[in-house]
Scaffold this active site. Structure first.
Site, PDB file in Angstrom:
ATOM      1  N   CYS A  59       0.942  -1.238   0.075  1.00 37.57           N
ATOM      2  CA  CYS A  59      -0.061   0.090   0.211  1.00 37.57           C
ATOM      3  C   CYS A  59       0.962   1.166  -0.100  1.00 37.57           C
ATOM      4  O   CYS A  59       1.108   1.811   1.244  1.00 37.57           O
ATOM      5  CB  CYS A  59      -0.957   0.029   1.293  1.00 37.57           C
ATOM      6  SG  CYS A  59      -2.060   1.252   1.258  1.00 37.57           S
ATOM      7  N   THR A 114     -26.534   2.551  10.060  1.00 36.39           N
ATOM      8  CA  THR A 114     -27.570   2.092   9.452  1.00 36.39           C
ATOM      9  C   THR A 114     -28.158   3.371   8.732  1.00 36.39           C
ATOM     10  O   THR A 114     -28.534   4.294   9.806  1.00 36.39           O
ATOM     11  CB  THR A 114     -28.455   1.115   9.767  1.00 36.39           C
ATOM     12  OG1 THR A 114     -29.233   0.694   8.663  1.00 36.39           O
ATOM     13  CG2 THR A 114     -29.191   1.581  10.965  1.00 36.39           C
ATOM     14  N   TYR A 115     -28.628   3.622   7.816  1.00 37.48           N
ATOM     15  CA  TYR A 115     -29.799   4.370   7.135  1.00 37.48           C
ATOM     16  C   TYR A 115     -31.081   3.962   7.125  1.00 37.48           C
ATOM     17  O   TYR A 115     -31.749   4.519   6.432  1.00 37.48           O
ATOM     18  CB  TYR A 115     -29.245   5.175   6.102  1.00 37.48           C
ATOM     19  CG  TYR A 115     -27.682   5.884   6.240  1.00 37.48           C
ATOM     20  CD1 TYR A 115     -27.319   7.001   7.323  1.00 37.48           C
ATOM     21  CD2 TYR A 115     -26.424   5.157   6.024  1.00 37.48           C
ATOM     22  CE1 TYR A 115     -26.285   7.366   7.147  1.00 37.48           C
ATOM     23  CE2 TYR A 115     -25.585   5.329   6.341  1.00 37.48           C
ATOM     24  CZ  TYR A 115     -25.114   6.428   6.958  1.00 37.48           C
ATOM     25  OH  TYR A 115     -23.884   7.162   7.099  1.00 37.48           O
ATOM     26  N   ASN A 116     -31.336   2.497   7.386  1.00 37.95           N
ATOM     27  CA  ASN A 116     -32.401   1.733   6.997  1.00 37.95           C
ATOM     28  C   ASN A 116     -32.964   1.785   5.518  1.00 37.95           C
ATOM     29  O   ASN A 116     -33.964   2.082   5.080  1.00 37.95           O
ATOM     30  CB  ASN A 116     -33.518   2.331   7.859  1.00 37.95           C
ATOM     31  CG  ASN A 116     -33.373   2.099   9.529  1.00 37.95           C
ATOM     32  OD1 ASN A 116     -33.332   3.109  10.126  1.00 37.95           O
ATOM     33  ND2 ASN A 116     -33.172   0.839   9.692  1.00 37.95           N
ATOM     34  N   THR A 117     -31.972   1.822   4.712  1.00 41.28           N
ATOM     35  CA  THR A 117     -32.024   1.921   3.264  1.00 41.28           C
ATOM     36  C   THR A 117     -31.084   0.560   2.704  1.00 41.28           C
ATOM     37  O   THR A 117     -30.258   0.243   3.048  1.00 41.28           O
ATOM     38  CB  THR A 117     -31.516   3.268   2.576  1.00 41.28           C
ATOM     39  OG1 THR A 117     -30.239   3.441   2.567  1.00 41.28           O
ATOM     40  CG2 THR A 117     -32.342   4.291   3.176  1.00 41.28           C
ATOM     41  N   THR A 156     -31.404  -3.574   7.941  1.00 42.25           N
ATOM     42  CA  THR A 156     -30.104  -4.266   7.349  1.00 42.25           C
ATOM     43  C   THR A 156     -29.333  -4.922   8.350  1.00 42.25           C
ATOM     44  O   THR A 156     -28.478  -5.466   7.883  1.00 42.25           O
ATOM     45  CB  THR A 156     -29.292  -3.136   6.814  1.00 42.25           C
ATOM     46  OG1 THR A 156     -28.882  -2.357   7.657  1.00 42.25           O
ATOM     47  CG2 THR A 156     -30.216  -2.609   5.564  1.00 42.25           C
ATOM     48  N   GLU A 203     -23.089   2.833   0.070  1.00 45.66           N
ATOM     49  CA  GLU A 203     -23.080   1.469   0.595  1.00 45.66           C
ATOM     50  C   GLU A 203     -22.115   0.445   0.477  1.00 45.66           C
ATOM     51  O   GLU A 203     -21.714  -0.134   0.940  1.00 45.66           O
ATOM     52  CB  GLU A 203     -24.623   0.669   0.137  1.00 45.66           C
ATOM     53  CG  GLU A 203     -25.792   1.604   0.549  1.00 45.66           C
ATOM     54  CD  GLU A 203     -27.110   1.056  -0.118  1.00 45.66           C
ATOM     55  OE1 GLU A 203     -28.065   0.902   0.404  1.00 45.66           O
ATOM     56  OE2 GLU A 203     -26.990   1.070  -1.555  1.00 45.66           O
TER      57      GLU A 203
END
Length: 489
Positions: free
Chosen positions: A132, A383-386, A395, A460
């Site tokens: 790296c 989470t964004y619940n999407t 999720t 995501e």
């Protein structure tokens, strides 16, 4: 968002109109012509657009930032004089970035057992295991700024013996952490001029695992070199072909982000959501026996042998970091291999982060245990619940499957988890990506990144990489801390 030094403001002329002020702005074409013609200075230009080679720049540089998000970028700039590309990409999840930044700042800049130049050299050693060059270059500069001996940058043959003794656990933690034993710890803590104290060793181990995992994030997200790093700039004019190529490669991703993914991609998403619902309902109907749970783990562990990246011309080309690496052929090998006696499975219930690792670190290196714990919790619960274009989605099942699959490829088993869920929820292309980024991130390619979850947002996919970073770090830490505990008892 770009954070940069403020541009000079034009001063009012006696006539009342604003007179232009000549600046050294590298984007000003007039300045480019003046400098190249009169001073004959070559003008460096970025090799690519944006912080990532995988993610369209407009997905990262959002205009509308919350105050908390803006503040964390300002703090990064004040602390280091720049908002680097890693920070820009992590900034897609500002809640996590804040936790990550606090931890890294504490490890590198606050009072601790190790001298500052040791900290940055350890970062160089760790990042070099995965080729790296981004992190190696960054910490070479930091090493020199805190007064490190430039001779050390010639390689491990030029560092004190104490630092060289760290090489063995560096390579083991980077590639096969299950091999670390209390004898490795004992060798480092033995008396003599090159020995480490227990507190120093804890600091070093946290730094090693931090930078091994951060290398996974850098390579997994295709982080580009900074403009002032080798490989981050060119003196030639922009290549129309490369610009067109960038636009073409991003168009498919943008289409997916806008909800215009292919019919197959949309179908995959609907199937995944339906599987999550069925699994949730199945949990309530009946639970598998402990024997069946153990069998499913062993099956998943064996099947992970078949998950490997194909040889790809896109993969990272070899870097000139060999002077920081000893035993370069030592790399990841599957925890469970056919025809070989495998190490016993690490049962998380026997030595867990919550019950054992956290308290050991906090006792020997105060506050770091708390900072690490917060970081693990933030990313695990983030989470964004999407899911893609779907809202109000739980999720948690998917996040747990990803976390536990990463631990599975490192030989760690949770007795209370049904590993059958991993096969249900994680498609093969996602498994290949996860295992590559977690185990040999230098082999990650853009094709792998684009190939999974084609219908999901880039944010995501970055979340996947944050889960990878933290799950990998926790797995390696658990093996190292267990060995230290065994040495102490």
């Amino acid at each position: 968002m770009r954070v940069s030094a403020a541009a000079p403001v034009p001063a009012p002329a006696p006539s009342g109109r604003l007179e232009p002020v000549v600046t050294d702005c590298p984007s000003c074409q007039q300045c480019d012509r003046v400098r190249s013609k009169d001073r004959r200075v070559k003008i460096p230009r970025p090799l690519g657009q944006g912080p990532s080679a995988f993610i369209p720049v407009k997905e990262i540089l959002q205009k509308d930032l919350e105050d908390a998000e803006r503040q964390i970028f300002i703090e990064a700039f004040v602390s280091t004089g720049r908002v680097d590309n890693v920070t820009m990409v992590m900034g897609m999840h500002s809640q996590y970035l804040e936790s990550f930044w606090k931890t890294q700042y504490y490890l590198l800049q606050m009072d601790g057992p190790l001298p500052y130049h040791y900290r940055h050299y350890i970062a160089v050693m760790a990042a070099a295991r995965h080729q790296c060059s981004y992190l190696v270059s960054l910490h070479i500069n930091e090493f020199l700024q805190v007064g490190g001996n430039p001779d050390w940058l010639n390689g491990l043959n030029f560092v004190p013996q104490k630092m060289r003794t760290l090489n063995e656990i560096n390579k083991i933690l980077a590639h096969r952490p299950w091999l670390i034993t209390k004898e490795h710890i004992e060798n480092l803590l033995k008396t003599g001029e090159s020995s480490w104290s227990l507190a120093e060793l804890i600091h070093a181990v946290v730094l090693l695992t931090h930078y091994h995992s951060l290398a996974s994030f850098v390579l997994g997200c295709g982080i580009r070199p900074e403009l002032d790093q080798d490989g981050g700039y060119t003196f030639g004019p922009p290549s129309p072909q490369s610009c067109d190529s960038d636009s073409a490669s991003n168009s498919g991703s943008e289409e997916a982000v806008n909800g215009n993914a292919s019919r197959d991609g949309l179908q995959e998403l609907e199937v995944l959501i339906e599987k999550m619902k069925l699994l949730q309902e199945g949990r309530q109907d009946e639970e598998a026996s402990q024997e069946e749970m153990a069998t499913r783990f062993e099956r998943e562990k064996r099947e992970s042998l078949l998950v490997a990246p194909a040889d790809d011309n896109e993969s990272l080309s070899p870097t000139n970091l060999s002077c920081f690496v000893e035993d370069a052929d030592f790399g990841y090998k599957d925890f469970s291999r056919r025809g070989e006696q495998t190490p016993p499975t690490f049962r998380a219930q026997d030595y867990s982060w919550e019950d054992h690792g956290y308290s050991l670190i906090n006792r020997l290196y105060p506050e770091v245990g708390q900072l690490l714990d917060e970081k693990f919790q933030v990313v695990y619960n983030l989470t964004y619940n999407t899911m893609a274009m779907h809202c109000d989605v739980d999720t948690s099942m998917l996040r747990r499957a990803i976390w536990n699959y990463i631990h599975c490829v490192f030989g760690i088993r949770y007795d209370d988890y049904d590993y059958g869920e991993v096969n249900q929820l994680l498609e093969r292309s996602l498994k290949i990506y996860i295992k590559t980024v977690a185990c040999y991130p230098e082999k990650t390619t853009k094709r792998m990144y684009v190939g999974f979850w084609r219908h999901f947002r880039h944010s995501e996919k970055v979340h996947i990489n944050l889960l990878l970073l933290e799950a990998r770090m926790q797995a390696a830490l658990l093996y190292a801390l267990r060995a230290i505990t065994r040495y102490m008892t």
